[in-house]
Design an enzyme around this catalytic site. Structure first.
Site, PDB file in Angstrom:
ATOM      1  N   GLU A  73       0.830  -1.205   0.000  1.00  0.00           N
ATOM      2  CA  GLU A  73       0.000   0.000   0.000  1.00  0.00           C
ATOM      3  C   GLU A  73       0.866   1.256   0.000  1.00  0.00           C
ATOM      4  OE1 GLU A  73      -2.544   1.371  -0.625  1.00  0.00           O
ATOM      5  OE2 GLU A  73      -4.355   0.609   0.295  1.00  0.00           O
ATOM      6  N   ASP A  74       0.301   2.339  -0.509  1.00  0.00           N
ATOM      7  CA  ASP A  74       1.007   3.617  -0.485  1.00  0.00           C
ATOM      8  C   ASP A  74       0.885   4.286   0.886  1.00  0.00           C
ATOM      9  OD1 ASP A  74      -1.719   4.003  -0.829  1.00  0.00           O
ATOM     10  OD2 ASP A  74      -1.533   5.505  -2.417  1.00  0.00           O
ATOM     11  N   ASP A 122      -4.603   5.605   6.059  1.00  0.00           N
ATOM     12  CA  ASP A 122      -5.159   6.753   6.768  1.00  0.00           C
ATOM     13  C   ASP A 122      -6.157   6.257   7.808  1.00  0.00           C
ATOM     14  OD1 ASP A 122      -6.163   9.140   7.597  1.00  0.00           O
ATOM     15  OD2 ASP A 122      -6.898   9.799   5.656  1.00  0.00           O
ATOM     16  N   PHE A 172      -1.642  16.093   4.651  1.00  0.00           N
ATOM     17  CA  PHE A 172      -2.003  15.509   3.361  1.00  0.00           C
ATOM     18  C   PHE A 172      -0.763  15.510   2.475  1.00  0.00           C
ATOM     19  CE2 PHE A 172      -3.649  15.456  -0.932  1.00  0.00           C
ATOM     20  CZ  PHE A 172      -4.587  14.435  -0.837  1.00  0.00           C
ATOM     21  N   ARG A 215       1.073  12.257  -8.902  1.00  0.00           N
ATOM     22  CA  ARG A 215       1.563  10.876  -8.742  1.00  0.00           C
ATOM     23  C   ARG A 215       2.960  10.684  -9.325  1.00  0.00           C
ATOM     24  NH1 ARG A 215      -2.832   7.712  -7.120  1.00  0.00           N
ATOM     25  NH2 ARG A 215      -4.837   8.164  -8.105  1.00  0.00           N
TER      26      ARG A 215
HETATM   27  P1  IMP Z   1      -7.985   4.798   4.179  1.00  0.00           P
HETATM   28  O1  IMP Z   1      -9.041   3.791   3.826  1.00  0.00           O
HETATM   29  O2  IMP Z   1      -8.551   5.981   4.893  1.00  0.00           O
HETATM   30  O3  IMP Z   1      -6.827   4.186   4.940  1.00  0.00           O
HETATM   31  O4  IMP Z   1      -7.508   5.397   2.800  1.00  0.00           O
HETATM   32  C1  IMP Z   1      -6.357   5.033   2.195  1.00  0.00           C
HETATM   33  C2  IMP Z   1      -6.307   5.578   0.791  1.00  0.00           C
HETATM   34  O5  IMP Z   1      -6.699   6.954   0.726  1.00  0.00           O
HETATM   35  C3  IMP Z   1      -4.892   5.512   0.305  1.00  0.00           C
HETATM   36  O6  IMP Z   1      -4.614   4.291  -0.343  1.00  0.00           O
HETATM   37  C4  IMP Z   1      -4.795   6.718  -0.606  1.00  0.00           C
HETATM   38  O7  IMP Z   1      -5.191   6.358  -1.915  1.00  0.00           O
HETATM   39  C5  IMP Z   1      -5.792   7.710  -0.032  1.00  0.00           C
HETATM   40  N1  IMP Z   1      -5.107   8.705   0.828  1.00  0.00           N
HETATM   41  C6  IMP Z   1      -5.164   8.790   2.182  1.00  0.00           C
HETATM   42  N2  IMP Z   1      -4.416   9.807   2.637  1.00  0.00           N
HETATM   43  C7  IMP Z   1      -3.852  10.383   1.546  1.00  0.00           C
HETATM   44  C8  IMP Z   1      -2.933  11.503   1.372  1.00  0.00           C
HETATM   45  O8  IMP Z   1      -2.469  12.178   2.304  1.00  0.00           O
HETATM   46  N3  IMP Z   1      -2.586  11.771   0.092  1.00  0.00           N
HETATM   47  C9  IMP Z   1      -3.043  11.068  -0.988  1.00  0.00           C
HETATM   48  N4  IMP Z   1      -3.880  10.020  -0.862  1.00  0.00           N
HETATM   49  C10 IMP Z   1      -4.283   9.683   0.398  1.00  0.00           C
HETATM   50 MG    MG Z   2      -4.095   3.891  -2.392  1.00  0.00          MG
END
Ligand code: IMP
Ligand code: MG
Length: 185
Positions: A99-100, A103, A152, A165
Protein backbone atom coordinates in the site's frame (compact mmCIF):
# COMPACT_ATOMS: atom_id res chain seq x y z
CA UNK A 1 4.89 24.03 -5.26
CA UNK A 2 1.24 24.52 -6.09
CA UNK A 3 -1.19 21.81 -7.17
CA UNK A 4 -4.58 23.24 -7.99
CA UNK A 5 -5.58 25.30 -4.95
CA UNK A 6 -3.05 23.90 -2.47
CA UNK A 7 0.55 24.77 -1.61
CA UNK A 8 2.88 21.86 -0.97
CA UNK A 9 6.38 21.74 0.49
CA UNK A 10 9.04 19.05 0.19
CA UNK A 11 8.67 16.42 2.89
CA UNK A 12 10.50 13.15 2.15
CA UNK A 13 13.33 13.19 -0.40
CA UNK A 14 14.20 10.69 -3.07
CA UNK A 15 17.28 9.41 -1.29
CA UNK A 16 15.42 8.89 1.98
CA UNK A 17 12.74 6.90 0.16
CA UNK A 18 15.36 4.77 -1.59
CA UNK A 19 17.15 3.93 1.65
CA UNK A 20 13.91 3.01 3.37
CA UNK A 21 12.88 0.76 0.50
CA UNK A 22 16.23 -1.05 0.57
CA UNK A 23 15.80 -1.64 4.29
CA UNK A 24 12.21 -2.92 3.96
CA UNK A 25 13.24 -5.23 1.10
CA UNK A 26 16.07 -6.72 3.12
CA UNK A 27 13.77 -7.39 6.08
CA UNK A 28 11.20 -9.07 3.83
CA UNK A 29 13.85 -11.20 2.15
CA UNK A 30 15.00 -12.45 5.55
CA UNK A 31 11.45 -13.21 6.72
CA UNK A 32 10.43 -14.95 3.49
CA UNK A 33 13.59 -16.90 2.75
CA UNK A 34 12.62 -20.31 1.34
CA UNK A 35 9.11 -19.11 0.46
CA UNK A 36 7.61 -17.73 -2.73
CA UNK A 37 5.39 -14.84 -1.61
CA UNK A 38 2.84 -13.07 -3.78
CA UNK A 39 3.16 -9.28 -3.78
CA UNK A 40 -0.09 -7.40 -4.37
CA UNK A 41 0.58 -3.69 -4.95
CA UNK A 42 -2.68 -1.73 -4.84
CA UNK A 43 -3.18 0.57 -7.82
CA UNK A 44 -3.00 3.42 -8.47
CA UNK A 45 -1.15 4.75 -5.46
CA UNK A 46 1.39 1.94 -5.15
CA UNK A 47 2.64 1.78 -8.72
CA UNK A 48 5.94 3.53 -7.99
CA UNK A 49 6.56 2.11 -4.53
CA UNK A 50 5.67 -1.40 -5.70
CA UNK A 51 8.02 -1.22 -8.69
CA UNK A 52 10.94 0.22 -6.71
CA UNK A 53 10.47 -2.23 -3.84
CA UNK A 54 10.35 -5.24 -6.14
CA UNK A 55 13.62 -4.26 -7.83
CA UNK A 56 15.26 -4.96 -4.47
CA UNK A 57 13.62 -8.35 -3.94
CA UNK A 58 15.73 -11.23 -5.18
CA UNK A 59 13.95 -14.23 -3.63
CA UNK A 60 11.45 -16.00 -5.93
CA UNK A 61 8.11 -14.21 -5.86
CA UNK A 62 4.98 -13.44 -7.85
CA UNK A 63 3.59 -9.98 -8.47
CA UNK A 64 0.04 -9.01 -9.28
CA UNK A 65 -1.04 -5.38 -9.37
CA UNK A 66 -4.62 -5.09 -8.19
CA UNK A 67 -7.19 -2.39 -7.84
CA UNK A 68 -10.03 -1.73 -5.46
CA UNK A 69 -13.34 -1.24 -7.11
CA UNK A 70 -16.38 0.17 -5.42
CA UNK A 71 -19.75 -1.01 -6.54
CA UNK A 72 -23.21 -0.80 -5.16
CA UNK A 73 -24.31 -4.19 -3.95
CA UNK A 74 -27.72 -5.72 -4.42
CA UNK A 75 -28.38 -5.26 -0.75
CA UNK A 76 -29.07 -1.81 0.60
CA UNK A 77 -25.89 -1.70 2.66
CA UNK A 78 -24.34 0.79 0.26
CA UNK A 79 -20.89 0.65 -1.26
CA UNK A 80 -18.93 -2.59 -1.20
CA UNK A 81 -15.24 -2.61 -2.04
CA UNK A 82 -13.63 -5.54 -3.71
CA UNK A 83 -10.29 -6.41 -5.29
CA UNK A 84 -10.15 -6.61 -9.07
CA UNK A 85 -7.34 -7.81 -11.30
CA UNK A 86 -6.46 -10.95 -9.36
CA UNK A 87 -5.29 -13.23 -12.14
CA UNK A 88 -4.06 -16.20 -10.18
CA UNK A 89 -5.23 -18.35 -7.31
CA UNK A 90 -4.07 -17.11 -3.95
CA UNK A 91 -5.07 -20.30 -2.18
CA UNK A 92 -2.39 -21.40 0.28
CA UNK A 93 -0.10 -18.50 -0.73
CA UNK A 94 1.88 -16.07 1.43
CA UNK A 95 0.49 -12.66 0.53
CA UNK A 96 2.17 -9.29 0.92
CA UNK A 97 -0.16 -6.35 0.30
CA UNK A 98 1.74 -3.27 -0.91
CA UNK A 99 0.00 0.00 0.00
CA UNK A 100 1.01 3.62 -0.49
CA UNK A 101 -0.57 5.11 2.63
CA UNK A 102 -2.90 4.06 5.40
CA UNK A 103 -5.16 6.75 6.77
CA UNK A 104 -8.36 5.48 8.37
CA UNK A 105 -7.38 1.90 7.61
CA UNK A 106 -10.83 1.09 6.23
CA UNK A 107 -9.57 0.25 2.76
CA UNK A 108 -6.96 -2.06 4.19
CA UNK A 109 -9.33 -3.84 6.56
CA UNK A 110 -11.58 -4.77 3.66
CA UNK A 111 -8.71 -6.07 1.55
CA UNK A 112 -7.26 -8.16 4.36
CA UNK A 113 -10.68 -9.69 5.09
CA UNK A 114 -11.20 -10.54 1.44
CA UNK A 115 -7.76 -12.10 1.06
CA UNK A 116 -8.16 -14.20 4.20
CA UNK A 117 -11.48 -15.51 2.88
CA UNK A 118 -9.67 -16.88 -0.20
CA UNK A 119 -7.83 -19.50 1.83
CA UNK A 120 -4.46 -17.76 1.79
CA UNK A 121 -1.68 -19.10 4.01
CA UNK A 122 -0.69 -15.70 5.40
CA UNK A 123 -1.50 -12.04 4.76
CA UNK A 124 0.85 -9.23 5.79
CA UNK A 125 0.96 -5.54 4.94
CA UNK A 126 3.73 -3.34 3.56
CA UNK A 127 2.95 0.37 3.50
CA UNK A 128 5.16 3.28 2.57
CA UNK A 129 3.30 5.65 4.91
CA UNK A 130 0.98 5.43 7.88
CA UNK A 131 -0.95 8.36 9.29
CA UNK A 132 -1.64 9.11 12.92
CA UNK A 133 -5.30 8.15 12.53
CA UNK A 134 -4.35 4.56 11.66
CA UNK A 135 -1.69 4.44 14.35
CA UNK A 136 -4.19 5.56 16.99
CA UNK A 137 -6.60 2.84 15.88
CA UNK A 138 -3.84 0.23 16.12
CA UNK A 139 -3.98 -0.74 12.44
CA UNK A 140 -1.17 -3.27 12.11
CA UNK A 141 1.41 -2.74 9.38
CA UNK A 142 4.19 -5.27 9.54
CA UNK A 143 6.55 -3.49 7.13
CA UNK A 144 6.29 0.28 7.38
CA UNK A 145 8.27 3.04 5.69
CA UNK A 146 7.35 6.25 7.48
CA UNK A 147 5.01 7.28 10.29
CA UNK A 148 3.52 10.70 9.59
CA UNK A 149 1.03 12.95 11.39
CA UNK A 150 -2.19 13.93 9.67
CA UNK A 151 -0.73 16.08 6.90
CA UNK A 152 -2.00 15.51 3.36
CA UNK A 153 0.76 14.24 1.08
CA UNK A 154 1.32 13.88 -2.66
CA UNK A 155 4.04 12.49 -4.89
CA UNK A 156 5.69 9.13 -5.39
CA UNK A 157 2.39 7.61 -6.48
CA UNK A 158 0.13 9.60 -4.19
CA UNK A 159 -2.26 12.10 -5.71
CA UNK A 160 -4.26 15.20 -4.99
CA UNK A 161 -7.34 15.07 -7.20
CA UNK A 162 -5.48 12.82 -9.64
CA UNK A 163 -2.41 15.05 -9.82
CA UNK A 164 1.11 14.64 -8.46
CA UNK A 165 1.56 10.88 -8.74
CA UNK A 166 4.55 11.31 -11.05
CA UNK A 167 6.67 13.29 -8.58
CA UNK A 168 9.84 11.54 -7.41
CA UNK A 169 9.60 12.91 -3.88
CA UNK A 170 6.85 13.25 -1.29
CA UNK A 171 5.36 16.67 -0.60
CA UNK A 172 3.03 17.76 2.18
CA UNK A 173 0.49 20.41 2.84
CA UNK A 174 -0.95 21.58 6.11
CA UNK A 175 -3.82 19.35 7.11
CA UNK A 176 -5.98 22.17 8.45
CA UNK A 177 -9.19 22.68 6.52
CA UNK A 178 -8.45 19.63 4.45
CA UNK A 179 -11.35 17.47 5.54
CA UNK A 180 -12.64 15.48 2.62
CA UNK A 181 -9.65 16.14 0.38
CA UNK A 182 -8.39 12.60 0.35
CA UNK A 183 -6.69 11.37 -2.77
CA UNK A 184 -8.14 8.75 -5.04
CA UNK A 185 -7.10 5.15 -4.46
P1 IMP B 1 -7.98 4.80 4.18
O1 IMP B 1 -9.04 3.79 3.83
O2 IMP B 1 -8.55 5.98 4.89
O3 IMP B 1 -6.83 4.19 4.94
O4 IMP B 1 -7.51 5.40 2.80
C1 IMP B 1 -6.36 5.03 2.20
C2 IMP B 1 -6.31 5.58 0.79
O5 IMP B 1 -6.70 6.95 0.73
C3 IMP B 1 -4.89 5.51 0.30
O6 IMP B 1 -4.61 4.29 -0.34
C4 IMP B 1 -4.80 6.72 -0.61
O7 IMP B 1 -5.19 6.36 -1.92
C5 IMP B 1 -5.79 7.71 -0.03
N1 IMP B 1 -5.11 8.70 0.83
C6 IMP B 1 -5.16 8.79 2.18
N2 IMP B 1 -4.42 9.81 2.64
C7 IMP B 1 -3.85 10.38 1.55
C8 IMP B 1 -2.93 11.50 1.37
O8 IMP B 1 -2.47 12.18 2.30
N3 IMP B 1 -2.59 11.77 0.09
C9 IMP B 1 -3.04 11.07 -0.99
N4 IMP B 1 -3.88 10.02 -0.86
C10 IMP B 1 -4.28 9.68 0.40
MG1 MG C 1 -4.09 3.89 -2.39
Amino acid sequence: MKIKDLDFEKFIGEEEIKQKIAFIAETIENHYAGKTPVFLPILNGSFMFGADLLKHISIPCRVSFVKISSYVGTVSSGQIKTLIGLDESLFNQDILIVEDIIDTGLTLQKIVEELKSLGTKSVEVISLLRKKSARDKGIAVKYLGFEIESEFVVGYGLDYDGLGRNLREIYKTDSENLAGKNGQV
